[in-house]
Scaffold this motif. Structure first.
Motif, PDB file in Angstrom:
ATOM      1  N   ALA A   1     -37.833  52.265  -5.330  1.00 51.75           N
ATOM      2  CA  ALA A   1     -37.807  50.882  -5.787  1.00 51.75           C
ATOM      3  C   ALA A   1     -37.729  49.890  -4.631  1.00 51.75           C
ATOM      4  O   ALA A   1     -36.860  49.027  -4.608  1.00 51.75           O
ATOM      5  CB  ALA A   1     -36.631  50.672  -6.751  1.00 51.75           C
ATOM      6  N   GLU A   2     -38.635  50.009  -3.682  1.00 50.64           N
ATOM      7  CA  GLU A   2     -38.675  49.072  -2.553  1.00 50.64           C
ATOM      8  C   GLU A   2     -40.070  49.112  -1.950  1.00 50.64           C
ATOM      9  O   GLU A   2     -40.604  50.193  -1.702  1.00 50.64           O
ATOM     10  CB  GLU A   2     -37.612  49.486  -1.531  1.00 50.64           C
ATOM     11  CG  GLU A   2     -37.147  48.383  -0.618  1.00 50.64           C
ATOM     12  CD  GLU A   2     -38.100  48.113   0.535  1.00 50.64           C
ATOM     13  OE1 GLU A   2     -38.633  49.073   1.122  1.00 50.64           O
ATOM     14  OE2 GLU A   2     -38.318  46.937   0.839  1.00 50.64           O
ATOM     15  N   THR A   3     -40.646  47.960  -1.708  1.00 50.79           N
ATOM     16  CA  THR A   3     -42.032  47.858  -1.261  1.00 50.79           C
ATOM     17  C   THR A   3     -42.316  48.674  -0.007  1.00 50.79           C
ATOM     18  O   THR A   3     -43.253  49.472   0.020  1.00 50.79           O
ATOM     19  CB  THR A   3     -42.392  46.375  -1.022  1.00 50.79           C
ATOM     20  OG1 THR A   3     -42.177  45.662  -2.238  1.00 50.79           O
ATOM     21  CG2 THR A   3     -43.820  46.217  -0.577  1.00 50.79           C
ATOM     22  N   LEU A   4     -41.544  48.471   1.032  1.00 50.46           N
ATOM     23  CA  LEU A   4     -41.790  49.187   2.288  1.00 50.46           C
ATOM     24  C   LEU A   4     -41.620  50.692   2.107  1.00 50.46           C
ATOM     25  O   LEU A   4     -42.404  51.475   2.644  1.00 50.46           O
ATOM     26  CB  LEU A   4     -40.870  48.669   3.394  1.00 50.46           C
ATOM     27  CG  LEU A   4     -41.095  49.258   4.780  1.00 50.46           C
ATOM     28  CD1 LEU A   4     -42.532  49.045   5.252  1.00 50.46           C
ATOM     29  CD2 LEU A   4     -40.122  48.655   5.767  1.00 50.46           C
ATOM     30  N   ALA A   5     -40.627  51.098   1.361  1.00 49.37           N
ATOM     31  CA  ALA A   5     -40.408  52.532   1.123  1.00 49.37           C
ATOM     32  C   ALA A   5     -41.583  53.146   0.356  1.00 49.37           C
ATOM     33  O   ALA A   5     -41.993  54.274   0.635  1.00 49.37           O
ATOM     34  CB  ALA A   5     -39.104  52.745   0.353  1.00 49.37           C
ATOM     35  N   ILE A   6     -42.145  52.406  -0.590  1.00 48.00           N
ATOM     36  CA  ILE A   6     -43.314  52.884  -1.333  1.00 48.00           C
ATOM     37  C   ILE A   6     -44.496  53.057  -0.387  1.00 48.00           C
ATOM     38  O   ILE A   6     -45.175  54.087  -0.395  1.00 48.00           O
ATOM     39  CB  ILE A   6     -43.657  51.926  -2.488  1.00 48.00           C
ATOM     40  CG1 ILE A   6     -42.561  51.960  -3.549  1.00 48.00           C
ATOM     41  CG2 ILE A   6     -45.019  52.274  -3.101  1.00 48.00           C
ATOM     42  CD1 ILE A   6     -42.675  50.865  -4.602  1.00 48.00           C
ATOM     43  N   CYS A   7     -44.732  52.062   0.451  1.00 43.31           N
ATOM     44  CA  CYS A   7     -45.846  52.151   1.403  1.00 43.31           C
ATOM     45  C   CYS A   7     -45.640  53.298   2.384  1.00 43.31           C
ATOM     46  O   CYS A   7     -46.580  54.055   2.676  1.00 43.31           O
ATOM     47  CB  CYS A   7     -46.010  50.827   2.139  1.00 43.31           C
ATOM     48  SG  CYS A   7     -46.564  49.463   1.092  1.00 43.31           S
TER      49      CYS A   7
END
Length: 102
Positions: A65-71
């Protein structure tokens, strides 16, 4: 995999652009209407405790649930093309958010 998002929100858009640059297209999307408060329901809060989008749901049912972690997750799954660089030197960043040349 499934991404909970709101298309007009900037953070989910960043993930969509990242996936497009990677050529990753086999992702499902579920629209969460932030204006209607769908992100504040107990069901969504079980997925994203702060009620934020995007959220990546993996095939095993776990969530990121975090943009950078998803990328970063997708960078590890599909290293080519390397959008974060190939080496620690290529991955380093200055405090201004731009690549350092020294």
């Amino acid at each position: 995999m499934l991404i909970y998002e709101m298309k007009i929100a900037p953070s989910p858009r960043r993930v969509r652009i990242f996936l497009a640059e990677k050529g990753i297209t086999n992702i499902e999307y579920k629209e969460i209407n932030l204006q209607a408060g769908e992100n504040r329901t107990p069901e969504f809060r079980a997925i994203s405790p702060f009620g934020l989008v995007p959220v990546l749901e993996l095939d095993d049912g776990s969530h990121i649930a975090e943009t950078l972690a998803i990328c970063r997750y997708f960078e590890e799954l599909q290293p080519e093309p390397p959008l974060y660089g190939r080496s620690p030197k290529e991955r380093r960043w200055s405090s201004s958010g731009t690549a350092s040349s020294s």
